[in-house]
Enzyme design. Structure first.
Site, PDB file in Angstrom:
ATOM      1  N   LYS A   9      47.031  48.158  12.958  1.00 23.54           N
ATOM      2  CA  LYS A   9      45.500  48.076  12.682  1.00 23.54           C
ATOM      3  C   LYS A   9      45.514  47.213  11.129  1.00 23.54           C
ATOM      4  CE  LYS A   9      44.136  52.560  14.622  1.00 23.54           C
ATOM      5  NZ  LYS A   9      43.396  53.734  14.407  1.00 23.54           N
ATOM      6  N   TYR A  49      37.126  51.028  21.769  1.00 22.82           N
ATOM      7  CA  TYR A  49      36.855  52.118  21.409  1.00 22.82           C
ATOM      8  C   TYR A  49      35.764  52.588  22.041  1.00 22.82           C
ATOM      9  CZ  TYR A  49      40.226  52.107  17.555  1.00 22.82           C
ATOM     10  OH  TYR A  49      41.546  51.887  16.784  1.00 22.82           O
ATOM     11  N   PHE A  57      31.904  58.487  13.330  1.00 26.71           N
ATOM     12  CA  PHE A  57      32.971  57.741  12.525  1.00 26.71           C
ATOM     13  C   PHE A  57      32.942  56.298  13.523  1.00 26.71           C
ATOM     14  CE2 PHE A  57      35.651  60.244  15.427  1.00 26.71           C
ATOM     15  CZ  PHE A  57      36.150  59.397  16.195  1.00 26.71           C
ATOM     16  N   ARG A  85      52.993  57.402  21.717  1.00 29.12           N
ATOM     17  CA  ARG A  85      52.148  58.438  21.253  1.00 29.12           C
ATOM     18  C   ARG A  85      53.016  59.191  20.184  1.00 29.12           C
ATOM     19  NH1 ARG A  85      46.524  58.067  21.327  1.00 29.12           N
ATOM     20  NH2 ARG A  85      46.494  60.296  21.480  1.00 29.12           N
ATOM     21  N   THR A  91      46.743  62.005  15.364  1.00 25.07           N
ATOM     22  CA  THR A  91      45.814  61.216  14.917  1.00 25.07           C
ATOM     23  C   THR A  91      45.690  61.422  13.461  1.00 25.07           C
ATOM     24  OG1 THR A  91      44.474  61.239  17.224  1.00 25.07           O
ATOM     25  CG2 THR A  91      43.124  60.738  15.508  1.00 25.07           C
ATOM     26  N   ARG A 102      52.902  57.656  11.523  1.00 23.23           N
ATOM     27  CA  ARG A 102      51.609  58.055  10.755  1.00 23.23           C
ATOM     28  C   ARG A 102      52.260  59.229   9.786  1.00 23.23           C
ATOM     29  NH1 ARG A 102      47.651  58.558  15.742  1.00 23.23           N
ATOM     30  NH2 ARG A 102      46.690  56.502  15.409  1.00 23.23           N
ATOM     31  N   ASN A 112      45.311  55.065   9.789  1.00 18.34           N
ATOM     32  CA  ASN A 112      46.531  55.710  10.268  1.00 18.34           C
ATOM     33  C   ASN A 112      47.186  54.464  10.893  1.00 18.34           C
ATOM     34  OD1 ASN A 112      44.803  55.024  12.542  1.00 18.34           O
ATOM     35  ND2 ASN A 112      44.710  57.407  13.161  1.00 18.34           N
ATOM     36  N   HIS A 115      47.739  51.955  16.389  1.00 17.65           N
ATOM     37  CA  HIS A 115      47.018  52.451  17.717  1.00 17.65           C
ATOM     38  C   HIS A 115      47.942  52.418  18.872  1.00 17.65           C
ATOM     39  CE1 HIS A 115      44.121  53.001  21.053  1.00 17.65           C
ATOM     40  NE2 HIS A 115      44.640  52.057  21.697  1.00 17.65           N
ATOM     41  N   GLU A 126      43.079  48.874  28.490  1.00 17.08           N
ATOM     42  CA  GLU A 126      43.230  48.287  26.942  1.00 17.08           C
ATOM     43  C   GLU A 126      43.877  46.937  26.914  1.00 17.08           C
ATOM     44  OE1 GLU A 126      44.580  51.528  24.336  1.00 17.08           O
ATOM     45  OE2 GLU A 126      42.666  52.616  24.693  1.00 17.08           O
TER      46      GLU A 126
HETATM   47  P1  IDP Z   1      44.300  58.031  18.467  1.00 20.48           P
HETATM   48  O1  IDP Z   1      44.270  56.735  17.501  1.00 20.48           O
HETATM   49  O2  IDP Z   1      45.277  59.007  17.750  1.00 20.48           O
HETATM   50  O3  IDP Z   1      44.191  57.964  19.953  1.00 20.48           O
HETATM   51  P2  IDP Z   1      41.348  58.689  18.772  1.00 20.48           P
HETATM   52  O4  IDP Z   1      40.919  59.971  18.886  1.00 20.48           O
HETATM   53  O5  IDP Z   1      41.349  57.811  20.024  1.00 20.48           O
HETATM   54  O6  IDP Z   1      42.707  58.819  18.118  1.00 20.48           O
HETATM   55  O7  IDP Z   1      40.345  58.137  17.450  1.00 20.48           O
HETATM   56  C1  IDP Z   1      40.497  56.733  17.428  1.00 20.48           C
HETATM   57  C2  IDP Z   1      40.544  56.318  16.185  1.00 20.48           C
HETATM   58  O8  IDP Z   1      39.412  56.725  15.429  1.00 20.48           O
HETATM   59  C3  IDP Z   1      41.840  57.079  15.284  1.00 20.48           C
HETATM   60  O9  IDP Z   1      42.907  56.354  15.191  1.00 20.48           O
HETATM   61  C4  IDP Z   1      41.159  57.117  13.713  1.00 20.48           C
HETATM   62  O10 IDP Z   1      41.483  55.914  13.167  1.00 20.48           O
HETATM   63  C5  IDP Z   1      39.640  57.188  13.959  1.00 20.48           C
HETATM   64  N1  IDP Z   1      39.226  58.651  14.003  1.00 20.48           N
HETATM   65  C6  IDP Z   1      39.233  59.489  14.837  1.00 20.48           C
HETATM   66  N2  IDP Z   1      38.793  60.747  14.458  1.00 20.48           N
HETATM   67  C7  IDP Z   1      37.969  60.458  13.240  1.00 20.48           C
HETATM   68  C8  IDP Z   1      37.631  61.101  12.318  1.00 20.48           C
HETATM   69  O11 IDP Z   1      37.206  62.508  12.749  1.00 20.48           O
HETATM   70  N3  IDP Z   1      37.150  60.519  11.236  1.00 20.48           N
HETATM   71  C9  IDP Z   1      37.474  59.245  10.999  1.00 20.48           C
HETATM   72  N4  IDP Z   1      38.141  58.536  11.846  1.00 20.48           N
HETATM   73  C10 IDP Z   1      38.458  59.138  12.909  1.00 20.48           C
HETATM   74 MG    MG Z   2      42.723  57.052  21.118  1.00 21.55          MG
END
Ligand code: IDP
Ligand code: MG
Length: 150
Positions: A9, A49, A57, A85, A91, A102, A112, A115, A126
């Protein structure tokens, strides 16, 4: 062989962690089959997304992922989705174990670094968003039998 989409990212590119992140996946034994440095458009960000469209968010996530260049990659291995993963960590970096990307390199859920697709179907969806078929290469590695018992 299973494939998964990995993005370094904008925070990973800005923090000069492209090599570190690629290196961890390479050393794990996964095979890199596609890669490009690119700017994500708003349209691509919203599609990528899309599952989070109703989350609070979402606007900041789209704003962030389009704010600066990213590196998009396709990695291949048996169980590539799960292995990536696990290599990335959870996350929220604050809860991610040491030894994960991470957990070692990030602090904040909104920064973080990386992806990884969350399942084989989302991986396929994707990968098609980010790459044309001809951009994904098939090739052998001379050390494959030292990584995986064939
Ligand atoms: P992932 O990247 O671990 O698969 P997802 O739940 O798919 O996590 O969420 C996508 C991205 O959205 C996360 O990597 C993170 O950057 C952001 N994100 C997810 N949950 C939150 C939150 O509660 N607050 C702010 N950003 C979030
Ligand atoms: Mg995800």
């Amino acid at each position: 062989m299973e494939r998964t989409l990995v993005l370094v990212k904008p925070d990973g590119v800005q923090r000069s962690l492209i090599g570190e992140i690629i290196s961890r996946l390479e050393r794990r034994g996964l095979k890199l089959v596609a890669m490009k440095l690119m700017q994500v458009t708003e349209d691509l960000a919203k599609r990528h997304y899309g599952e989070h469209a109703e989350r609070p968010f979402f606007p900041s996530l789209v704003g962030f992922i389009t704010s600066a260049p990213i590196v998009a990659m396709v990695w291949e291995a048996e169980n590539a989705v799960e292995v990536v993963r696990n290599t990335i960590g959870g996350t929220n970096p604050a809860d991610s174990p040491m030894g994960t990307i991470r957990g070692d390199l990030a602090l904040d859920i909104g920064r973080n670094l990386v992806h990884g697709s969350d399942g084989p179907e989302s991986a396929q969806r994707e990968i098609e968003l980010f790459f044309k078929t001809e951009e994904i290469l098939e090739y052998g590695r001379s050390n494959d039998s030292w990584i995986k018992e064939l």
